[in-house]
Design a protein around this motif. Sequence first.
Motif, short mmCIF file in Angstrom:
data_model
loop_
_atom_site.label_atom_id
_atom_site.label_comp_id
_atom_site.label_asym_id
_atom_site.label_seq_id
_atom_site.Cartn_x
_atom_site.Cartn_y
_atom_site.Cartn_z
N ALA A 71 0.84 -1.19 0.00
CA ALA A 71 0.00 0.00 0.00
C ALA A 71 0.88 1.24 0.00
O ALA A 71 1.89 1.30 0.70
N GLN A 103 -9.51 4.21 -1.38
CA GLN A 103 -8.56 3.14 -1.64
C GLN A 103 -8.74 2.64 -3.08
O GLN A 103 -9.84 2.23 -3.44
N GLU A 115 -2.23 -1.22 -3.46
CA GLU A 115 -3.27 -0.34 -2.91
C GLU A 115 -2.72 1.08 -2.88
O GLU A 115 -1.60 1.31 -2.43
N ASP A 117 -3.72 4.78 -1.33
CA ASP A 117 -4.59 5.41 -0.35
C ASP A 117 -4.58 6.93 -0.52
O ASP A 117 -3.51 7.54 -0.52
#
Length: 124
Positions: A71, A103, A115, A117
Motif C-alpha cells: 500500500a 482506496q 493499494e 490510499d
Amino acid sequence: MIHGMNHFTVIAEDLDRTLEFYSGLLGLQMGPRPDLGFPGAWLYADGRPILHVYTDRPVPAQRAGVIDHMAFTASGLKDIKARFDTRGIAYDLRRQKGAGTWQLFCTDPNGAKVELDFEPHEVP
C-alpha cells in the motif's frame, strides 16, 4: 526497534512493463541503484527508494505469496483514476468505512496487488 518501512521488492517478468506501471502510471521516479551484481531498478518517492525491482529470477507460481498487497500513500486521485481509465487498467475504488479514505486497488504487470490510499477530501 523498527522505525518504518524501508522498501518493497517486486520480481518482474518484463522490466519495461513494470517500470511503465510504477513510474509512468503511478508516478514513482527512477533513481540510482548500486551495482548489486544482478539486473533491476530502484524506484523512488519523495527522494527515498521504496520499490526495488529484480529481473534475474523467475516469478513464483503463487504470485502474491504470503504478502497480500503493498500500500502506498498517494495524492491526485482524479488524475490517477483518469490514467487507469485511459489505459484500460482494471481497478477497484472504494471508500474506507469510518475514516473515509479512498482506496484504489489494482494488480501490477507481475501479479502483485497494489493499494493506493488517498485523503478523504479528494474527489474521484
